[in-house]
Design a protein around this motif. Structure first.
Motif, PDB file in Angstrom:
ATOM      1  N   ILE A 102      -9.460  -7.813   3.935  1.00 36.05           N
ATOM      2  CA  ILE A 102     -10.591  -8.739   4.041  1.00 36.05           C
ATOM      3  C   ILE A 102     -11.672  -8.179   4.951  1.00 36.05           C
ATOM      4  N   ALA A 103     -11.261  -7.655   6.110  1.00 38.32           N
ATOM      5  CA  ALA A 103     -12.219  -7.173   7.115  1.00 38.32           C
ATOM      6  C   ALA A 103     -13.108  -6.064   6.570  1.00 38.32           C
ATOM      7  N   LEU A 109     -20.292  -5.866   3.835  1.00 38.17           N
ATOM      8  CA  LEU A 109     -21.359  -6.854   3.691  1.00 38.17           C
ATOM      9  C   LEU A 109     -22.394  -6.701   4.795  1.00 38.17           C
ATOM     10  N   LEU A 110     -21.924  -6.584   6.029  1.00 37.91           N
ATOM     11  CA  LEU A 110     -22.818  -6.428   7.176  1.00 37.91           C
ATOM     12  C   LEU A 110     -23.618  -5.137   7.074  1.00 37.91           C
ATOM     13  N   GLY A 111     -22.957  -4.048   6.686  1.00 40.02           N
ATOM     14  CA  GLY A 111     -23.635  -2.761   6.561  1.00 40.02           C
ATOM     15  C   GLY A 111     -24.697  -2.753   5.485  1.00 40.02           C
ATOM     16  N   PRO A 200     -21.817  -9.957  -4.893  1.00 34.52           N
ATOM     17  CA  PRO A 200     -20.478  -9.614  -5.386  1.00 34.52           C
ATOM     18  C   PRO A 200     -19.500  -9.260  -4.264  1.00 34.52           C
ATOM     19  N   VAL A 201     -19.967  -8.531  -3.238  1.00 38.91           N
ATOM     20  CA  VAL A 201     -19.083  -8.182  -2.123  1.00 38.91           C
ATOM     21  C   VAL A 201     -18.615  -9.443  -1.407  1.00 38.91           C
ATOM     22  N   ALA A 202     -19.523 -10.399  -1.192  1.00 39.98           N
ATOM     23  CA  ALA A 202     -19.153 -11.656  -0.538  1.00 39.98           C
ATOM     24  C   ALA A 202     -18.117 -12.419  -1.357  1.00 39.98           C
ATOM     25  N   LEU A 203     -18.273 -12.430  -2.673  1.00 40.17           N
ATOM     26  CA  LEU A 203     -17.317 -13.121  -3.539  1.00 40.17           C
ATOM     27  C   LEU A 203     -15.940 -12.457  -3.505  1.00 40.17           C
ATOM     28  N   VAL A 204     -15.914 -11.128  -3.463  1.00 44.39           N
ATOM     29  CA  VAL A 204     -14.637 -10.414  -3.390  1.00 44.39           C
ATOM     30  C   VAL A 204     -13.963 -10.677  -2.040  1.00 44.39           C
ATOM     31  N   ALA A 205     -14.749 -10.712  -0.951  1.00 41.31           N
ATOM     32  CA  ALA A 205     -14.184 -11.030   0.363  1.00 41.31           C
ATOM     33  C   ALA A 205     -13.535 -12.413   0.346  1.00 41.31           C
ATOM     34  N   TRP A 206     -14.209 -13.381  -0.277  1.00 45.81           N
ATOM     35  CA  TRP A 206     -13.644 -14.727  -0.393  1.00 45.81           C
ATOM     36  C   TRP A 206     -12.378 -14.705  -1.245  1.00 45.81           C
TER      37      TRP A 206
END
Length: 477
Positions: A102-103, A109-111, A200-206
């Protein structure tokens, strides 16, 4: 009820009332979700690396970078990948697979957001380093969450199937880059390249929040109750009871174990061929401009917006051409990895790389076959195909299978980092050596590096086809 270890439950084949069993263990919806979310990480890796290459010429012009700054910007993601694989891979052994899984998406996302809105070279450099760290962490963790969740008989196919999403990501990045540059031919267009994957990255993290922790890892830490609970969630069953022998709570991994006994052999097999493969891959890249020029035209040069964007589009088309060889090679690797085994494919692939480099060297030389574009092209295609059938695919696959559970993240991370050391070294040293020695003296050394890769693979061979990772968990050096 009979108690069994983790992998025995994963390998269980249901039987009909007649007593006849299925052809193999079926995958639950949660197992498929694990695979899809791990594959998404590899897609992002291919997408971001390729879109970064398309963005670089535009960034160069906008910030008026000198040669040193351009070199740092090119090296930042590579160095970040090295750090991420080495450091976060080891943390997956200490904190668990799921927290790191997850991290790394949150760091990515931040980068990406930071890169898109960077007002200066220094901030962009830091953000691309952070992006590299996130992508590097995914090298070991994506492999671990798949390989520790699925039956051994199809592990190679599914791990390499996820790995192949790099190619899909690269092709998507190429299409997006070309489309954006055609619709918005301006220097600022590069910022949108880093914004498109944010959602998409945010959705995968979730989505990764919904996954179970690795039962292999929990059992290796002595938490049999937690391992049984998470295994039940993975397999969608409530009757899981684990054998006490599964627990190896005393096993806390350390760096020293990687360089002792059997694990030294595993470390050499996973790291040295990966290092050599990255060196030869960079070497064949010297022919990319020649092939791109033959198929798509030559660069305009210059610093006008139109010239920069034209050259950038040319590079994007060439990148897509190279990526097609990746797709073909990895498709064969997926088909054969669980049939032929990892070692034969890696040895054959390295030998094929040496043949491809030899053809390219002959085609670029001054002898009777010299200055032959068809020969250079043949060598280029042979190399790209064979490296993806062999070492590019198999080094990744082996790295996540050779080590016991309590060291699997660290071992796979060290192997991936060794490959990136090869990439970083050649990125800096190869242009200097090429200028001093020329292709005729340098390419034979690259042929030799591929042959050494084949020899090291064979001498230190450990075949992992069909290996029960639960058995590996109890092996000590």
């Amino acid at each position: 009820m009979e108690r069994r270890h983790v992998q025995a439950y994963i390998e269980e084949v249901p039987r009909w009332s007649s007593g006849e069993g299925l052809a193999g263990p079926p995958l639950s919806s949660m197992q498929w979700l694990v695979w899809v979310l791990a594959s998404a990480g590899k897609f992002f890796e291919g997408f971001i690396v390729f879109i970064g290459g398309i963005a670089l010429p535009l960034v160069h012009e906008e910030f008026a970078l000198n040669a040193a700054e351009l070199g740092l910007l090119t090296a930042a993601p590579l160095f970040g990948i090295l750090l991420g694989a080495l450091v976060l891979g080891g943390l997956a052994d200490r904190w668990g697979r799921k927290p790191v899984f997850i991290a790394e998406m949150l760091l990515l996302l931040l980068g990406l957001i930071g890169a898109a809105f960077s007002p200066s070279f220094a901030l962009l450099l830091g953000c691309l380093l952070l992006v590299g760290v996130a992508l590097g962490a995914d090298y070991p963790t994506a492999h671990l969450v798949i390989s520790e969740s699925i039956p051994s008989a199809i592990r190679g196919r599914l791990v390499l199937g996820a790995f192949s999403f790099q190619a899909l990501g690269a092709l998507a990045a190429t299409a997006l880059g070309i489309g954006v540059l055609l619709l918005r031919p301006e220097l600022q267009a590069w910022r949108s390249f880093y914004l498109y994957p944010v959602l998409p990255v945010a959705l995968v993290a979730w989505g990764r929040l919904l996954l179970p922790e690795s039962s292999h890892w929990l059992a290796s830490r002595g938490d049999l109750r937690g391992a049984a609970q998470q295994l039940g969630l993975l397999l969608n069953r409530s009757d899981v009871e684990l054998h006490p022998m599964e627990s190896t709570a005393a096993a806390h991994g350390s760096w020293r174990e990687l360089f002792q006994g059997r694990l030294l052999r595993a470390t050499v097999l996973s790291s040295v061929p990966w290092f050599l493969q990255d060196i030869s891959t960079y070497g064949i890249g010297i022919f990319t401009p020649v092939i791109i020029g033959a198929f798509f035209g030559t660069e305009m040069g210059g610093h006008s917006v139109s010239a920069v964007i034209y050259d950038d589009l040319l590079g994007a088309k060439g990148a897509a051409f190279v990526d097609l060889a990746f797709v073909a090679g990895i498709a064969v690797a997926i088909a054969l990895a669980d049939r032929w085994g990892r070692i034969p494919l890696q040895v054959l692939g390295f030998i094929g790389c040496a043949v491809g480099l030899t053809l390219a060297a002959l085609g670029s030389g001054d002898g009777p076959w010299g200055q032959s574009l068809p020969l250079i092209l043949a060598g280029f295609v042979v190399f790209q195909f064979m490296t993806n059938v062999g070492p590019n695919a198999q080094t990744y696959l082996l790295a996540g299978e050779l080590f016991p559970t309590h060291l699997r993240g660290l071992g796979a991370g060290v192997a991936a980092a060794a490959g990136k050391v090869g990439a970083v070294l050649t990125a800096f040293l190869f242009p200097v050596l090429l200028a001093q020695w020329g292709t005729q003296r340098l390419l034979p050394l690259l042929v030799l590096s591929s042959l050494v890769g084949a020899a090291v693979t064979w001498i230190y061979r450990i075949e992992t086809k069909g290996m029960d990772l639960g058995d590996a968990a109890h092996e000590r050096p």
